[in-house]
Design a protein around this motif. Structure first.
Motif, PDB file in Angstrom:
ATOM      1  N   TRP A  80      41.631  45.760  35.279  1.00  0.00           N
ATOM      2  CA  TRP A  80      41.515  45.561  34.113  1.00  0.00           C
ATOM      3  C   TRP A  80      42.253  46.271  33.166  1.00  0.00           C
ATOM      4  CZ3 TRP A  80      35.485  44.862  32.898  1.00  0.00           C
ATOM      5  CH2 TRP A  80      35.031  43.727  33.811  1.00  0.00           C
ATOM      6  N   VAL A  81      42.906  45.557  32.243  1.00  0.00           N
ATOM      7  CA  VAL A  81      43.754  46.122  31.217  1.00  0.00           C
ATOM      8  C   VAL A  81      43.067  45.686  29.883  1.00  0.00           C
ATOM      9  CG1 VAL A  81      45.790  46.106  30.103  1.00  0.00           C
ATOM     10  CG2 VAL A  81      45.733  45.821  32.643  1.00  0.00           C
ATOM     11  N   LEU A  82      42.802  46.630  28.939  1.00  0.00           N
ATOM     12  CA  LEU A  82      42.262  46.280  27.511  1.00  0.00           C
ATOM     13  C   LEU A  82      43.428  46.046  26.735  1.00  0.00           C
ATOM     14  CD1 LEU A  82      39.666  46.289  25.906  1.00  0.00           C
ATOM     15  CD2 LEU A  82      40.128  48.855  25.423  1.00  0.00           C
ATOM     16  N   VAL A  83      43.415  44.634  26.192  1.00  0.00           N
ATOM     17  CA  VAL A  83      44.611  44.270  25.439  1.00  0.00           C
ATOM     18  C   VAL A  83      44.268  44.304  23.848  1.00  0.00           C
ATOM     19  CG1 VAL A  83      45.577  42.941  27.349  1.00  0.00           C
ATOM     20  CG2 VAL A  83      44.049  41.995  25.715  1.00  0.00           C
ATOM     21  N   GLU A  84      42.937  43.840  23.493  1.00  0.00           N
ATOM     22  CA  GLU A  84      42.747  44.015  22.302  1.00  0.00           C
ATOM     23  C   GLU A  84      41.201  44.493  22.053  1.00  0.00           C
ATOM     24  OE1 GLU A  84      43.412  41.234  18.130  1.00  0.00           O
ATOM     25  OE2 GLU A  84      43.924  40.545  20.341  1.00  0.00           O
ATOM     26  N   GLU A  85      40.845  45.215  20.711  1.00  0.00           N
ATOM     27  CA  GLU A  85      39.435  45.425  20.631  1.00  0.00           C
ATOM     28  C   GLU A  85      39.431  44.955  19.140  1.00  0.00           C
ATOM     29  OE1 GLU A  85      38.693  49.781  20.802  1.00  0.00           O
ATOM     30  OE2 GLU A  85      40.695  49.711  21.786  1.00  0.00           O
ATOM     31  N   VAL A  86      38.164  44.175  18.989  1.00  0.00           N
ATOM     32  CA  VAL A  86      37.759  43.556  17.770  1.00  0.00           C
ATOM     33  C   VAL A  86      36.277  44.014  17.308  1.00  0.00           C
ATOM     34  CG1 VAL A  86      37.396  41.573  16.743  1.00  0.00           C
ATOM     35  CG2 VAL A  86      39.237  41.609  18.337  1.00  0.00           C
ATOM     36  N   TYR A  87      36.120  44.469  16.154  1.00  0.00           N
ATOM     37  CA  TYR A  87      34.857  44.936  15.677  1.00  0.00           C
ATOM     38  C   TYR A  87      34.552  44.164  14.495  1.00  0.00           C
ATOM     39  CZ  TYR A  87      35.513  48.544  19.308  1.00  0.00           C
ATOM     40  OH  TYR A  87      35.870  49.052  20.276  1.00  0.00           O
ATOM     41  N   ASP A  88      33.467  43.977  14.341  1.00  0.00           N
ATOM     42  CA  ASP A  88      33.043  42.975  13.100  1.00  0.00           C
ATOM     43  C   ASP A  88      31.527  43.806  12.385  1.00  0.00           C
ATOM     44  OD1 ASP A  88      33.084  40.942  11.713  1.00  0.00           O
ATOM     45  OD2 ASP A  88      32.938  39.304  13.220  1.00  0.00           O
ATOM     46  N   GLN A  89      31.687  43.646  11.022  1.00  0.00           N
ATOM     47  CA  GLN A  89      30.403  44.088  10.335  1.00  0.00           C
ATOM     48  C   GLN A  89      29.745  42.503   9.514  1.00  0.00           C
ATOM     49  OE1 GLN A  89      31.212  47.092   7.374  1.00  0.00           O
ATOM     50  NE2 GLN A  89      29.640  48.375   8.675  1.00  0.00           N
ATOM     51  N   LYS A  90      29.227  41.960  10.429  1.00  0.00           N
ATOM     52  CA  LYS A  90      28.755  40.608  10.021  1.00  0.00           C
ATOM     53  C   LYS A  90      27.208  40.295  10.702  1.00  0.00           C
ATOM     54  CE  LYS A  90      31.958  38.967   7.442  1.00  0.00           C
ATOM     55  NZ  LYS A  90      31.855  38.709   6.101  1.00  0.00           N
ATOM     56  N   SER A  91      26.633  39.528  10.014  1.00  0.00           N
ATOM     57  CA  SER A  91      25.384  38.960  10.733  1.00  0.00           C
ATOM     58  C   SER A  91      25.816  38.200  11.957  1.00  0.00           C
ATOM     59  CB  SER A  91      24.374  38.438   9.785  1.00  0.00           C
ATOM     60  OG  SER A  91      23.260  37.733  10.335  1.00  0.00           O
ATOM     61  N   ALA A  92      24.904  38.191  13.034  1.00  0.00           N
ATOM     62  CA  ALA A  92      25.141  37.249  14.068  1.00  0.00           C
ATOM     63  C   ALA A  92      24.423  35.766  14.093  1.00  0.00           C
ATOM     64  CB  ALA A  92      24.836  37.838  15.467  1.00  0.00           C
ATOM     65  N   THR A  93      23.822  35.611  12.887  1.00  0.00           N
ATOM     66  CA  THR A  93      23.215  34.355  12.551  1.00  0.00           C
ATOM     67  C   THR A  93      23.976  32.948  12.635  1.00  0.00           C
ATOM     68  OG1 THR A  93      21.526  35.825  11.113  1.00  0.00           O
ATOM     69  CG2 THR A  93      21.381  33.402  11.104  1.00  0.00           C
ATOM     70  N   LEU A  94      24.963  33.231  11.698  1.00  0.00           N
ATOM     71  CA  LEU A  94      25.896  32.129  11.768  1.00  0.00           C
ATOM     72  C   LEU A  94      27.446  32.456  12.215  1.00  0.00           C
ATOM     73  CD1 LEU A  94      25.050  30.565   8.178  1.00  0.00           C
ATOM     74  CD2 LEU A  94      24.430  29.631  10.404  1.00  0.00           C
ATOM     75  N   ILE A  95      27.646  31.760  13.332  1.00  0.00           N
ATOM     76  CA  ILE A  95      28.898  32.112  13.985  1.00  0.00           C
ATOM     77  C   ILE A  95      30.158  31.603  13.073  1.00  0.00           C
ATOM     78  CG2 ILE A  95      30.430  31.700  15.908  1.00  0.00           C
ATOM     79  CD1 ILE A  95      28.010  31.526  17.626  1.00  0.00           C
ATOM     80  N   THR A  96      29.907  30.591  12.305  1.00  0.00           N
ATOM     81  CA  THR A  96      31.012  30.054  11.744  1.00  0.00           C
ATOM     82  C   THR A  96      31.218  31.082  10.382  1.00  0.00           C
ATOM     83  OG1 THR A  96      29.469  28.862  10.242  1.00  0.00           O
ATOM     84  CG2 THR A  96      30.585  27.644  12.085  1.00  0.00           C
ATOM     85  N   LYS A  97      30.633  32.058   9.915  1.00  0.00           N
ATOM     86  CA  LYS A  97      31.044  32.789   8.951  1.00  0.00           C
ATOM     87  C   LYS A  97      31.636  34.169   9.434  1.00  0.00           C
ATOM     88  CE  LYS A  97      27.612  31.373   5.486  1.00  0.00           C
ATOM     89  NZ  LYS A  97      27.144  31.319   4.266  1.00  0.00           N
ATOM     90  N   ARG A  98      31.611  34.233  10.838  1.00  0.00           N
ATOM     91  CA  ARG A  98      32.420  35.539  11.601  1.00  0.00           C
ATOM     92  C   ARG A  98      33.754  35.334  12.083  1.00  0.00           C
ATOM     93  NH1 ARG A  98      27.683  35.788  15.968  1.00  0.00           N
ATOM     94  NH2 ARG A  98      29.130  37.290  16.882  1.00  0.00           N
ATOM     95  N   LYS A  99      34.643  35.536  10.716  1.00  0.00           N
ATOM     96  CA  LYS A  99      35.998  35.216  11.245  1.00  0.00           C
ATOM     97  C   LYS A  99      36.599  35.898  12.231  1.00  0.00           C
ATOM     98  CE  LYS A  99      36.989  34.013   6.203  1.00  0.00           C
ATOM     99  NZ  LYS A  99      37.548  34.182   5.008  1.00  0.00           N
ATOM    100  N   LYS A 100      36.391  37.181  12.583  1.00  0.00           N
ATOM    101  CA  LYS A 100      36.791  37.924  13.570  1.00  0.00           C
ATOM    102  C   LYS A 100      36.106  37.365  14.957  1.00  0.00           C
ATOM    103  CE  LYS A 100      37.614  42.204  11.366  1.00  0.00           C
ATOM    104  NZ  LYS A 100      37.297  43.512  11.217  1.00  0.00           N
ATOM    105  N   PHE A 101      35.030  36.857  15.052  1.00  0.00           N
ATOM    106  CA  PHE A 101      34.655  36.118  16.226  1.00  0.00           C
ATOM    107  C   PHE A 101      35.453  34.780  16.715  1.00  0.00           C
ATOM    108  CE2 PHE A 101      31.564  33.705  18.943  1.00  0.00           C
ATOM    109  CZ  PHE A 101      31.408  34.406  19.839  1.00  0.00           C
ATOM    110  N   LEU A 102      35.580  34.140  15.299  1.00  0.00           N
ATOM    111  CA  LEU A 102      36.262  32.972  15.553  1.00  0.00           C
ATOM    112  C   LEU A 102      37.733  33.222  15.964  1.00  0.00           C
ATOM    113  CD1 LEU A 102      35.094  30.903  12.663  1.00  0.00           C
ATOM    114  CD2 LEU A 102      34.290  30.528  14.720  1.00  0.00           C
ATOM    115  N   TYR A 103      38.278  34.284  15.599  1.00  0.00           N
ATOM    116  CA  TYR A 103      39.513  34.706  15.882  1.00  0.00           C
ATOM    117  C   TYR A 103      39.758  34.758  17.564  1.00  0.00           C
ATOM    118  CZ  TYR A 103      43.124  37.993  16.727  1.00  0.00           C
ATOM    119  OH  TYR A 103      44.376  38.838  17.449  1.00  0.00           O
ATOM    120  N   ILE A 104      38.483  35.551  18.020  1.00  0.00           N
ATOM    121  CA  ILE A 104      38.496  35.821  19.557  1.00  0.00           C
ATOM    122  C   ILE A 104      38.359  34.603  20.330  1.00  0.00           C
ATOM    123  CG2 ILE A 104      36.865  36.586  21.470  1.00  0.00           C
ATOM    124  CD1 ILE A 104      36.128  38.967  19.501  1.00  0.00           C
TER     125      ILE A 104
END
Length: 146
Positions: A80-104
């Motif tokens: 296992w090699v960690l290649v990227e860490e992504v952190y968000d400060q958004k509600s988990a209610t609507l995925i479409t509003k979470r740009k960092k999650f959509l990036y993943i």
């Protein structure tokens, strides 16, 4: 600089995430190949999220970060090699509003990583139907979700 200022700056830095350079990734791969020569390398992306800016919630990002690093360190023998860490400060209610999650999800489609780490299902999605659909989508993309 006050403790609150330091805390806010640390949170700001964490929320930027971290994308490791190919040199850093290759260094970790070389270490694994030297110490565990028969393992297959697995590229890992971590996703941490909080929904509010409260100090309690924000300090959870540090906990999530610590967990991700511990899990990766404890699985070096599995490649296992960690290649990227992504952190968000958004509600988990609507995925479409979470740009960092959509990036993943987009990075998963590109085959950038094989494993996605997150602390618990609530960090990923609050809606169980969405959660299951996302897990299935990632599975079809060849991404193992932990």
């Amino acid at each position: 600089m006050t403790n609150n200022d330091i805390f806010d700056k640390q949170i700001e830095e964490l929320l930027k995430g971290k994308k490791y350079t190919e040199a850093e990734i290759n260094g970790k791969i070389q270490y694994i190949n030297k110490h565990y020569p028969n393992v297959t390398i697995k590229r890992v992306c971590s996703y941490g999220r909080v929904s509010t800016k409260s100090d309690e919630q924000e300090s959870s990002l540090f906990t999530q970060n610590s967990i991700f690093h511990s899990v990766c360190d404890n699985n070096l023998q599995k490649g296992w090699v960690l290649v990227e860490e992504v952190y968000d400060q958004k509600s988990a209610t609507l995925i479409t509003k979470r740009k960092k999650f959509l990036y993943i999800i987009e990075k998963a489609k590109q085959g950038y990583f094989n494993i996605l780490l997150f602390k618990d299902s609530k960090r990923f999605s609050r809606n169980i139907e969405d959660f299951l659909k996302l897990i299935e989508k990632l599975k079809r993309l060849g991404v193992y979700v932990v």
